[in-house]
Scaffold this motif. Structure first.
Motif, PDB file in Angstrom:
ATOM      1  N   PRO A 242     -60.391  31.681 -33.936  1.00 56.34           N
ATOM      2  CA  PRO A 242     -60.693  30.256 -33.789  1.00 56.34           C
ATOM      3  C   PRO A 242     -59.637  29.355 -34.435  1.00 56.34           C
ATOM      4  O   PRO A 242     -59.017  29.726 -35.443  1.00 56.34           O
ATOM      5  CB  PRO A 242     -62.037  30.116 -34.510  1.00 56.34           C
ATOM      6  CG  PRO A 242     -62.010  31.200 -35.538  1.00 56.34           C
ATOM      7  CD  PRO A 242     -61.301  32.351 -34.874  1.00 56.34           C
ATOM      8  N   ILE A 243     -59.468  28.189 -33.854  1.00 60.57           N
ATOM      9  CA  ILE A 243     -58.537  27.195 -34.379  1.00 60.57           C
ATOM     10  C   ILE A 243     -59.318  25.985 -34.868  1.00 60.57           C
ATOM     11  O   ILE A 243     -60.225  25.501 -34.185  1.00 60.57           O
ATOM     12  CB  ILE A 243     -57.534  26.748 -33.293  1.00 60.57           C
ATOM     13  CG1 ILE A 243     -56.680  27.928 -32.835  1.00 60.57           C
ATOM     14  CG2 ILE A 243     -56.635  25.616 -33.803  1.00 60.57           C
ATOM     15  CD1 ILE A 243     -55.796  27.605 -31.636  1.00 60.57           C
TER      16      ILE A 243
ATOM     17  N   PRO B 136     -59.209  23.897 -29.728  1.00 65.51           N
ATOM     18  CA  PRO B 136     -59.758  24.246 -31.040  1.00 65.51           C
ATOM     19  C   PRO B 136     -61.281  24.278 -31.031  1.00 65.51           C
ATOM     20  O   PRO B 136     -61.925  23.615 -30.216  1.00 65.51           O
ATOM     21  CB  PRO B 136     -59.249  23.111 -31.925  1.00 65.51           C
ATOM     22  CG  PRO B 136     -59.147  21.935 -30.997  1.00 65.51           C
ATOM     23  CD  PRO B 136     -58.733  22.516 -29.663  1.00 65.51           C
ATOM     24  N   LEU B 137     -61.841  25.017 -31.972  1.00 65.24           N
ATOM     25  CA  LEU B 137     -63.296  25.069 -32.125  1.00 65.24           C
ATOM     26  C   LEU B 137     -63.782  24.000 -33.100  1.00 65.24           C
ATOM     27  O   LEU B 137     -64.977  23.730 -33.190  1.00 65.24           O
ATOM     28  CB  LEU B 137     -63.714  26.458 -32.610  1.00 65.24           C
ATOM     29  CG  LEU B 137     -65.181  26.853 -32.445  1.00 65.24           C
ATOM     30  CD1 LEU B 137     -65.600  26.806 -30.974  1.00 65.24           C
ATOM     31  CD2 LEU B 137     -65.428  28.248 -32.997  1.00 65.24           C
ATOM     32  N   LEU B 138     -62.845  23.388 -33.798  1.00 64.60           N
ATOM     33  CA  LEU B 138     -63.184  22.313 -34.727  1.00 64.60           C
ATOM     34  C   LEU B 138     -62.050  21.304 -34.765  1.00 64.60           C
ATOM     35  O   LEU B 138     -60.865  21.682 -34.815  1.00 64.60           O
ATOM     36  CB  LEU B 138     -63.390  22.878 -36.145  1.00 64.60           C
ATOM     37  CG  LEU B 138     -63.504  21.829 -37.261  1.00 64.60           C
ATOM     38  CD1 LEU B 138     -64.839  21.095 -37.195  1.00 64.60           C
ATOM     39  CD2 LEU B 138     -63.298  22.458 -38.637  1.00 64.60           C
TER      40      LEU B 138
ATOM     41  N   ARG C  59     -61.140  17.954 -25.734  1.00 62.07           N
ATOM     42  CA  ARG C  59     -60.150  18.952 -26.137  1.00 62.07           C
ATOM     43  C   ARG C  59     -60.788  20.152 -26.833  1.00 62.07           C
ATOM     44  O   ARG C  59     -60.119  21.151 -27.086  1.00 62.07           O
ATOM     45  CB  ARG C  59     -59.119  18.316 -27.082  1.00 62.07           C
ATOM     46  CG  ARG C  59     -58.266  17.259 -26.433  1.00 62.07           C
ATOM     47  CD  ARG C  59     -57.325  17.865 -25.394  1.00 62.07           C
ATOM     48  NE  ARG C  59     -56.348  18.739 -26.017  1.00 62.07           N
ATOM     49  CZ  ARG C  59     -56.111  19.992 -25.629  1.00 62.07           C
ATOM     50  NH1 ARG C  59     -56.815  20.552 -24.639  1.00 62.07           N
ATOM     51  NH2 ARG C  59     -55.181  20.709 -26.233  1.00 62.07           N
ATOM     52  N   LEU C  60     -62.071  20.062 -27.160  1.00 60.16           N
ATOM     53  CA  LEU C  60     -62.735  21.147 -27.889  1.00 60.16           C
ATOM     54  C   LEU C  60     -62.988  22.369 -27.006  1.00 60.16           C
ATOM     55  O   LEU C  60     -63.238  22.241 -25.801  1.00 60.16           O
ATOM     56  CB  LEU C  60     -64.071  20.662 -28.440  1.00 60.16           C
ATOM     57  CG  LEU C  60     -64.040  19.651 -29.581  1.00 60.16           C
ATOM     58  CD1 LEU C  60     -65.441  19.107 -29.826  1.00 60.16           C
ATOM     59  CD2 LEU C  60     -63.485  20.277 -30.854  1.00 60.16           C
ATOM     60  N   ALA C  61     -62.973  23.516 -27.628  1.00 62.02           N
ATOM     61  CA  ALA C  61     -63.422  24.733 -26.962  1.00 62.02           C
ATOM     62  C   ALA C  61     -64.935  24.682 -26.785  1.00 62.02           C
ATOM     63  O   ALA C  61     -65.625  23.870 -27.402  1.00 62.02           O
ATOM     64  CB  ALA C  61     -63.038  25.957 -27.804  1.00 62.02           C
ATOM     65  N   ASP C  62     -65.457  25.552 -25.922  1.00 57.93           N
ATOM     66  CA  ASP C  62     -66.913  25.632 -25.749  1.00 57.93           C
ATOM     67  C   ASP C  62     -67.577  25.888 -27.098  1.00 57.93           C
ATOM     68  O   ASP C  62     -67.164  26.779 -27.857  1.00 57.93           O
ATOM     69  CB  ASP C  62     -67.265  26.765 -24.788  1.00 57.93           C
ATOM     70  CG  ASP C  62     -66.850  26.454 -23.348  1.00 57.93           C
ATOM     71  OD1 ASP C  62     -66.563  25.277 -23.053  1.00 57.93           O
ATOM     72  OD2 ASP C  62     -66.821  27.400 -22.537  1.00 57.93           O
ATOM     73  N   GLY C  63     -68.606  25.097 -27.386  1.00 54.12           N
ATOM     74  CA  GLY C  63     -69.282  25.251 -28.661  1.00 54.12           C
ATOM     75  C   GLY C  63     -68.567  24.594 -29.823  1.00 54.12           C
ATOM     76  O   GLY C  63     -68.967  24.776 -30.980  1.00 54.12           O
ATOM     77  N   GLY C  64     -67.531  23.805 -29.518  1.00 49.62           N
ATOM     78  CA  GLY C  64     -66.737  23.180 -30.567  1.00 49.62           C
ATOM     79  C   GLY C  64     -67.407  21.970 -31.184  1.00 49.62           C
ATOM     80  O   GLY C  64     -68.379  21.426 -30.661  1.00 49.62           O
TER      81      GLY C  64
END
Length: 264
Positions: free
Chosen positions: A44-45, A110-112, A137-142
């Protein structure tokens, strides 16, 4: 054919004010609430957006998140090239710095994204568009965490958002420095700070919090933490809080965004 010219980063340069340990309250909350999602993810990023004139907050974010998610990497993003150059010597395994803005120029989502003290200089009417851009721009679940704190991190208020929009607002403070909960009003994020007026939900929330704090005055003999927890318990009778005593002990309280969302 010449390569296309690089796009200009989206946003404006902030004052860049930063201090070591300034964002500790936000970091610890993120590690606790978002840590499970970071642990489940593959490499994760996390992004420290607009870290300022010195890289301390990005360095500390990596340290704190790795207590919950050892595989996480942190990228500090700054719109001012000189700040990126100054941060480069601090790069190490899991920590990099890049030039950019609200476009979040990363090859993987990114996730956060943490954006602390970034939107204070913007107009209230610009906030929704920035939130939407960052959430996209967030990943799924971010998770996007956007808020404001004082210079040494004693008082902090932030909004947590996901792909569906804002979810919660968290108020966090060093309890020994607090005279009344409404002292936190000066650190409301841009989406709320101009709404702390009669007729707006956030004003009513802080009014009720002050009343609960006054009613809990007998608990002050047991310490500021016990008074805070008693006041928050009373507040929960009328406001949709999303956390419990484990977080309240840290000088925090989190409420559903819809309860505080601006009217009109």
């Amino acid at each position: 054919m010449a390569p296309p010219a690089p796009r200009r980063p989206v946003g404006t340069v902030t004052r860049g004010t930063t201090n070591p340990n300034r964002l500790r309250r936000m970091d610890r909350w993120i590690a606790d609430t978002h840590g499970p999602a970071l642990r489940r993810a593959d490499a994760p990023i996390a992004v420290d957006l607009g870290y300022g004139a010195a890289p301390w907050t990005a360095v500390e974010l990596l340290q704190r998140l790795r207590t919950s998610a050892p595989a996480v990497s942190v990228v500090g993003i700054e719109i001012e090239p000189a700040r990126v150059a100054a941060a480069k010597p601090y790069e190490r395994d899991g920590l990099t710095f890049v030039h950019g803005g609200f476009e979040v120029p990363l090859p993987r989502p990114p996730l956060l994204i943490r954006a602390a003290n970034v939107l204070r200089q913007y107009d209230e009417g610009e906030v929704a568009a920035v939130w939407a851009r960052l959430c996209a721009r967030l990943a799924d679940g971010g998770l996007l965490v956007e808020g404001t704190c004082d210079e040494i991190g004693r008082r902090h208020v932030w909004v947590a958002l996901d792909a569906s929009g804002p979810r919660t607002v968290t108020f966090a403070t060093r309890l020994g420095s607090l005279e009344r909960p409404s002292d936190l009003a000066e650190r409301l994020p841009k989406a709320l700070i101009h709404r702390n007026v009669p007729g707006e939900p956030v004003h009513a929330f802080l009014r009720d919090f002050d009343r609960a704090w006054a009613a809990a005055a007998p608990y002050a003999s047991l310490g500021a933490r016990q008074r805070w927890m008693r006041a928050v318990r009373d507040l929960a009778a009328d406001w949709p809080l999303t956390d419990g005593p484990r977080r309240w002990r840290q000088g925090e309280v989190t409420v559903e965004w819809e309860a505080l969302a601006p009217r009109g």
